[in-house]
Design an enzyme around this catalytic site. Sequence first.
Site, PDB file in Angstrom:
ATOM      1  CB  CYS A   1      -4.003  12.664   7.306  1.00 21.93           C
ATOM      2  SG  CYS A   1      -3.023  11.400   8.117  1.00 21.93           S
TER       3      CYS A   1
ATOM      4  CG  ASP B   1      14.858  -0.673  10.946  1.00 17.90           C
ATOM      5  OD1 ASP B   1      14.988  -1.064  12.113  1.00 17.90           O
ATOM      6  OD2 ASP B   1      15.806  -0.521  10.164  1.00 17.90           O
TER       7      ASP B   1
ATOM      8  CG  ASP C   1      -3.513  -1.643  13.412  1.00 16.63           C
ATOM      9  OD1 ASP C   1      -4.764  -1.644  13.392  1.00 16.63           O
ATOM     10  OD2 ASP C   1      -2.828  -1.138  12.496  1.00 16.63           O
TER      11      ASP C   1
ATOM     12  N   GLY D   1     -13.204  -0.427   4.237  1.00 21.57           N
ATOM     13  CA  GLY D   1     -13.584  -0.704   2.859  1.00 21.57           C
ATOM     14  C   GLY D   1     -13.305   0.449   1.927  1.00 21.57           C
TER      15      GLY D   1
ATOM     16  CG  HIS E   1      -0.763  -1.459   8.799  1.00 22.43           C
ATOM     17  ND1 HIS E   1      -1.256  -1.679  10.073  1.00 22.43           N
ATOM     18  CD2 HIS E   1       0.434  -2.099   8.751  1.00 22.43           C
ATOM     19  CE1 HIS E   1      -0.398  -2.421  10.755  1.00 22.43           C
ATOM     20  NE2 HIS E   1       0.635  -2.678   9.975  1.00 22.43           N
TER      21      HIS E   1
ATOM     22  CD  GLU F   1      -9.691   2.983  -0.331  1.00 24.16           C
ATOM     23  OE1 GLU F   1     -10.138   3.404  -1.420  1.00 24.16           O
ATOM     24  OE2 GLU F   1     -10.240   3.178   0.764  1.00 24.16           O
TER      25      GLU F   1
ATOM     26  CD  GLU G   1       0.048   7.241   5.704  1.00 24.44           C
ATOM     27  OE1 GLU G   1       0.524   6.970   6.819  1.00 24.44           O
ATOM     28  OE2 GLU G   1      -0.957   7.945   5.561  1.00 24.44           O
TER      29      GLU G   1
END
Length: 499
Positions: free
Chosen positions: A99, A168, A180, A186, A212, A217, A237
């Site tokens: 991450c 939400d 964003d 990619g 998102h 992938e 996530e």
Amino acid sequence: MSSGARILVLVLVGSGSLWGQVAQSHPTRSTPLSQPAQHNQLLKYLTKYGYLPAPSDGNALDYTSLLPSAIQEFQDMARLPKTGELNEDTITMMSQPRCGVQDWTRSRWRRFLHSGSKWRKHSLTWKISSFPDHLSSSQVLVVFKDAFKTWANITNLYFEYRSAGVVDIEIKFLTGDHGDGYRFDGKGGVLAHAFYPPDPFTKTRLSFGDLHLDASETWTLNTNDDGENLYNTVLHEIGHSLGLKHSNAPGSVMWPWSADSAASQHTQAKLSSDDIIAVQSLYGEKTSNRYEKSENSHFLCRMHVDALLTTPNNKIYSFNGATVTELNSTTLEPVFGSQLISEVFPGFESDDSVDAAVSYKGFWPYEASYLFVGHQYYRYSLNTSDNQMTLDIGYPKNISLGWGFNESHFDSVYKYGGGNTPVFVKGLKYWMHTGTSHGPYWNYPKMLSMSPNLFLNSLAGIDAAFLHKNGTNYFLSDEHAYLLHHDDIMDTKNLQQLC
């Protein structure tokens, strides 16, 4: 994108070209970085993830003396022996899919970390607005429903799927620059990112909670397939969407290398004790089955409700934490998504949730709506020019001043159909109010078990209630919802249990 929305990015760092020949060195020895490119990659990595300070004002820094401690801090996060030396195990961890949010906070480590924000309600809605090309929408829906259920199984959270409308948590499969500020690059690069829950002091709507994923992938459903395991990534996530940061405990879903490492791609991720403690510290241990009701059940049965209100213009609102939801007057299903209370009731500034709410005329020339919060209450009038609620001058006020008795934190306040007398409920006690500043009638409070209404005297409290425009009352008690017709309140045949 506004700086008020905080984001987490899941990024892959390629293992081959990034470190070159260094990755072949012996795992227990310090590795000299003879090539400037390799040295620069190391500095870039450690700076990106917060282990080294970034240069300020364009001034270069001498990192030579800082490298050993930075590497040691990284090893501590990765649960490697803290040698402070760049050995093969360390390089391997630096090359793993992970991450992209910074690890090091320059503070004392905790096994789990919160983002500093959380949802101020227990019922959350979600939808998927776009899907990957190589999986069907039904396949993707099953994965997300399973992942949300995994989190709901261990805490007081309910996740309701909706096919459209304002929600939400909005989920999208996107590519490239998608608006964003955190573009996807990619296949084999950035996998996904998720936004933290809304800060209660931020009044504007951003992408809080949204999730998102990179549609480029190769997302897989089976742990035996090659590609990125969709369930493991989504489970990780969602943790961010609920307010969890990364944990430095291996085995945790929230560990930076947990959900998307090569080893775990072929293993179905499970919440560890660390993950469970983290989310329960935000939303509590699972104590209620209300959040497990069927998605086909009544809205009042499947959603957490703090208070219910019918306004003078016959709009029905459900209060939940810091948010309010308008309900359809016929179906009692949400008309739109949740809004901050202050968006519908301007001037509402309390950090606490609404305890109770009622619309009441009394001796006033018009009906007003009252929101009770702790020791205070807000009074709102309907502005007929724009059909919006307006906070009356001088409010909020103490309940003791306006209602004439020293009680607070009510469970519910409501009116019976056909009458205009407000009833205050707290625990197993209730008060019939005079409707003036003189307070309740002299012989109150009484116990609910003593109520002349054969229905009410069987309830273990009233959590929320409201009077519908058709003259019927809705009551929430414990984990049940009831509809009471008023042809004869002594006749229990007029009672309908919704759940």
